[in-house]
Design a protein around this motif. Structure first.
Motif, PDB file in Angstrom:
ATOM      1  N   ILE A   1      -5.719  49.143   6.613  1.00 51.54           N
ATOM      2  CA  ILE A   1      -5.676  47.679   6.528  1.00 51.54           C
ATOM      3  C   ILE A   1      -6.697  47.184   5.517  1.00 51.54           C
ATOM      4  CG2 ILE A   1      -6.035  45.523   7.781  1.00 51.54           C
ATOM      5  CD1 ILE A   1      -5.091  46.978  10.324  1.00 51.54           C
ATOM      6  N   GLY A   2      -7.907  47.782   5.574  1.00 52.48           N
ATOM      7  CA  GLY A   2      -8.954  47.401   4.630  1.00 52.48           C
ATOM      8  C   GLY A   2      -8.566  47.702   3.195  1.00 52.48           C
ATOM      9  N   MET A   3      -7.945  48.861   2.973  1.00 54.04           N
ATOM     10  CA  MET A   3      -7.481  49.239   1.638  1.00 54.04           C
ATOM     11  C   MET A   3      -6.453  48.236   1.130  1.00 54.04           C
ATOM     12  SD  MET A   3      -7.071  52.064  -0.614  1.00 54.04           S
ATOM     13  CE  MET A   3      -5.929  52.178  -2.002  1.00 54.04           C
TER      14      MET A   3
ATOM     15  N   LEU B   1      -8.256  45.076   0.085  1.00 59.00           N
ATOM     16  CA  LEU B   1      -9.089  45.284  -1.097  1.00 59.00           C
ATOM     17  C   LEU B   1      -8.261  45.450  -2.365  1.00 59.00           C
ATOM     18  CD1 LEU B   1     -11.939  45.827  -2.312  1.00 59.00           C
ATOM     19  CD2 LEU B   1     -11.551  48.254  -1.825  1.00 59.00           C
ATOM     20  N   SER B   2      -7.130  46.126  -2.269  1.00 55.23           N
ATOM     21  CA  SER B   2      -6.434  46.587  -3.471  1.00 55.23           C
ATOM     22  C   SER B   2      -5.079  45.948  -3.761  1.00 55.23           C
ATOM     23  CB  SER B   2      -6.222  48.111  -3.381  1.00 55.23           C
ATOM     24  OG  SER B   2      -7.438  48.771  -3.166  1.00 55.23           O
ATOM     25  N   VAL B   3      -4.399  45.413  -2.746  1.00 57.53           N
ATOM     26  CA  VAL B   3      -3.048  44.912  -2.972  1.00 57.53           C
ATOM     27  C   VAL B   3      -3.068  43.433  -3.315  1.00 57.53           C
ATOM     28  CG1 VAL B   3      -0.765  44.577  -1.929  1.00 57.53           C
ATOM     29  CG2 VAL B   3      -2.065  46.653  -1.456  1.00 57.53           C
ATOM     30  N   ASN B   4      -2.428  43.097  -4.416  1.00 52.48           N
ATOM     31  CA  ASN B   4      -2.344  41.716  -4.857  1.00 52.48           C
ATOM     32  C   ASN B   4      -1.030  41.083  -4.421  1.00 52.48           C
ATOM     33  OD1 ASN B   4      -4.837  41.857  -6.225  1.00 52.48           O
ATOM     34  ND2 ASN B   4      -3.842  42.874  -7.952  1.00 52.48           N
ATOM     35  N   GLU B   5      -0.744  39.886  -4.919  1.00 54.53           N
ATOM     36  CA  GLU B   5       0.490  39.206  -4.569  1.00 54.53           C
ATOM     37  C   GLU B   5       1.694  40.048  -4.990  1.00 54.53           C
ATOM     38  OE1 GLU B   5       0.544  35.336  -6.201  1.00 54.53           O
ATOM     39  OE2 GLU B   5      -1.278  34.672  -5.184  1.00 54.53           O
ATOM     40  N   GLY B   6       2.728  40.020  -4.160  1.00 57.78           N
ATOM     41  CA  GLY B   6       3.913  40.796  -4.483  1.00 57.78           C
ATOM     42  C   GLY B   6       3.793  42.254  -4.082  1.00 57.78           C
TER      43      GLY B   6
ATOM     44  N   GLU C   1     -19.850  42.844 -11.182  1.00 63.29           N
ATOM     45  CA  GLU C   1     -18.571  42.867 -10.472  1.00 63.29           C
ATOM     46  C   GLU C   1     -18.653  41.960  -9.241  1.00 63.29           C
ATOM     47  OE1 GLU C   1     -17.511  47.515 -11.630  1.00 63.29           O
ATOM     48  OE2 GLU C   1     -17.863  46.946  -9.541  1.00 63.29           O
ATOM     49  N   ILE C   2     -17.580  41.223  -8.973  1.00 61.54           N
ATOM     50  CA  ILE C   2     -17.559  40.304  -7.837  1.00 61.54           C
ATOM     51  C   ILE C   2     -16.351  40.596  -6.961  1.00 61.54           C
ATOM     52  CG2 ILE C   2     -17.398  37.886  -7.143  1.00 61.54           C
ATOM     53  CD1 ILE C   2     -18.719  37.130  -9.773  1.00 61.54           C
ATOM     54  N   LEU C   3     -16.590  40.673  -5.656  1.00 60.21           N
ATOM     55  CA  LEU C   3     -15.505  40.874  -4.698  1.00 60.21           C
ATOM     56  C   LEU C   3     -15.064  39.533  -4.136  1.00 60.21           C
ATOM     57  CD1 LEU C   3     -16.771  43.959  -2.662  1.00 60.21           C
ATOM     58  CD2 LEU C   3     -14.723  43.895  -4.082  1.00 60.21           C
ATOM     59  N   THR C   4     -13.749  39.340  -3.980  1.00 54.11           N
ATOM     60  CA  THR C   4     -13.231  38.135  -3.348  1.00 54.11           C
ATOM     61  C   THR C   4     -13.502  38.206  -1.848  1.00 54.11           C
ATOM     62  OG1 THR C   4     -11.067  39.140  -2.948  1.00 54.11           O
ATOM     63  CG2 THR C   4     -11.382  38.017  -5.063  1.00 54.11           C
ATOM     64  N   THR C   5     -13.298  37.086  -1.165  1.00 59.31           N
ATOM     65  CA  THR C   5     -13.473  37.069   0.295  1.00 59.31           C
ATOM     66  C   THR C   5     -12.538  38.078   0.953  1.00 59.31           C
ATOM     67  OG1 THR C   5     -14.075  34.723   0.234  1.00 59.31           O
ATOM     68  CG2 THR C   5     -13.378  35.636   2.364  1.00 59.31           C
ATOM     69  N   GLN C   6     -11.302  38.137   0.480  1.00 64.02           N
ATOM     70  CA  GLN C   6     -10.336  39.107   1.005  1.00 64.02           C
ATOM     71  C   GLN C   6     -10.824  40.528   0.768  1.00 64.02           C
ATOM     72  OE1 GLN C   6      -6.023  38.638   0.208  1.00 64.02           O
ATOM     73  NE2 GLN C   6      -6.055  40.737  -0.602  1.00 64.02           N
ATOM     74  N   GLY C   7     -11.376  40.763  -0.428  1.00 61.90           N
ATOM     75  CA  GLY C   7     -11.891  42.090  -0.755  1.00 61.90           C
ATOM     76  C   GLY C   7     -13.066  42.475   0.122  1.00 61.90           C
ATOM     77  N   LEU C   8     -13.955  41.504   0.398  1.00 60.61           N
ATOM     78  CA  LEU C   8     -15.111  41.777   1.252  1.00 60.61           C
ATOM     79  C   LEU C   8     -14.673  42.139   2.668  1.00 60.61           C
ATOM     80  CD1 LEU C   8     -17.573  38.957   0.117  1.00 60.61           C
ATOM     81  CD2 LEU C   8     -17.934  41.423  -0.096  1.00 60.61           C
TER      82      LEU C   8
ATOM     83  N   LEU D   1     -13.645  46.392   6.805  1.00 55.57           N
ATOM     84  CA  LEU D   1     -12.727  47.157   7.652  1.00 55.57           C
ATOM     85  C   LEU D   1     -12.723  48.635   7.264  1.00 55.57           C
ATOM     86  CD1 LEU D   1      -9.678  44.704   7.866  1.00 55.57           C
ATOM     87  CD2 LEU D   1     -11.254  45.323   9.713  1.00 55.57           C
ATOM     88  N   MET D   2     -12.780  48.919   5.964  1.00 54.13           N
ATOM     89  CA  MET D   2     -12.796  50.310   5.513  1.00 54.13           C
ATOM     90  C   MET D   2     -14.058  51.025   5.972  1.00 54.13           C
ATOM     91  SD  MET D   2     -11.275  49.763   1.677  1.00 54.13           S
ATOM     92  CE  MET D   2     -11.377  51.472   1.173  1.00 54.13           C
TER      93      MET D   2
END
Length: 292
Positions: free
Chosen positions: A140-142, A145-150, A268-275, A280-281
């Motif tokens: 779920i964390g991956m 962190l990694s999956v964008n729209e679509g 480098e900056i992580l988005t809230t979703q990425g954080l 979770l990871m």
């Protein structure tokens, strides 16, 4: 906590910091040379850095009468198998770092601690409920962190995920072979094999230049001497006192330090979703180390 255990924890923490910062060095190194060239040189340096340690250990063993000659057959076979797995993992990781951030690479690579006990099922090793819960959290964390729209996963993150699978296989291979071979000599042997395979690949698919290697000498030195040579030595020393599961939890913090180093040194900056995904990871990594 006794003094020895405390010192071991400090050494493991330093190891995690060195490994976390290494993702920045590996990312920067890609500005000057190809992935295979970078790995070829840094693993050669890492192997060379272990030579003084090997000589010192052998000298001490000869003094106390515990020195034993290495079984050349087992050493060569083990080095080839482990070195091959290390080569594949390091190659996909370095290739992935061309397209993703140091922070992402650090967290995704850390998933190997979840994959290891799952792979252990093929060797009839029991895997408890915490590992499966940890695996679900990590997936779920991956995703976050990694999956964008679509539902599109970035190429770099996918390559690093493949690297994590090979690194997990590498850990399993070492667990099966390390009891038969001197661990430090085994490490040096696999580093040499990884370096040779990388040099062959670099000569075949990349343009190796002394100018490019020299321009990236700082990240290469850090990746070879600090990440491979120094950090491995600290890990070996620390794990003489620390239990494997306990050590794995501390070492998994390298993913956090990779994100911090990427933020401090590369912006480098992580988005809230990425954080949230990273959280979770990391939780999944820690849970996977808990025994039922």
């Amino acid at each position: 906590m006794n003094t020895k255990s405390f010192k071991a924890d400090i050494l493991l923490l330093i190891t995690a910091i060195i490994w976390g910062a290494a993702f920045v060095a590996q990312r920067v190194g890609m500005d000057y040379m190809g992935p295979l060239t970078f790995n070829a040189v840094r693993f050669a340096l890492g192997a060379a850095a272990l030579i003084p340690l090997i000589q010192r250990i052998d000298s001490e063993k000869k003094k106390d009468g515990t020195y034993r000659e290495v079984d050349k057959g087992s050493f060569i076979k083990g080095s080839l198998i482990a070195g091959g797995a290390l080569f594949l993992g390091a190659t996909f990781q370095q290739w992935g770092l061309v397209y993703t951030t140091a922070g992402n690479a650090g967290f995704i690579t850390g998933l190997y601690v979840v994959f290891v006990p799952i792979m252990g099922l093929f060797f009839k090793q029991k895997t408890g409920l915490p590992t499966w819960i940890g695996a679900v959290l990590a997936v779920i964390g991956m995703y976050l962190l990694s999956v964008n729209e679509g539902f599109h996963i970035e190429m770099g993150d996918l390559l690093v995920l493949i690297c994590a699978v090979f690194f997990a296989g590498h850990v399993v291979v070492i667990s099966l072979l390390s009891s038969k071979i001197d661990p430090v000599k085994f490490a040096a042997g696999q580093f040499v094999v990884c370096s040779v395979f990388s040099f062959i690949g670099a000569f075949s698919f990349e343009t190796m230049t002394f100018a490019g290697i020299w321009a990236g000498i700082v990240p290469i030195l850090y990746g070879g001497l600090m990440s491979v040579g120094v950090a491995y030595t600290l890990q070996v020393v620390a794990q003489q006192e620390a239990k494997p599961a306990h050590a794995a939890i501390i070492l998994s913090l390298e993913s956090v330090f990779a994100a911090l180093a990427g933020w401090l040194l590369l912006g480098e900056i992580l988005t809230t979703q990425g954080l949230i995904g990273c959280g979770l990871m990391l939780s999944g990594m820690l849970l996977s180390q808990i025994k039922s």
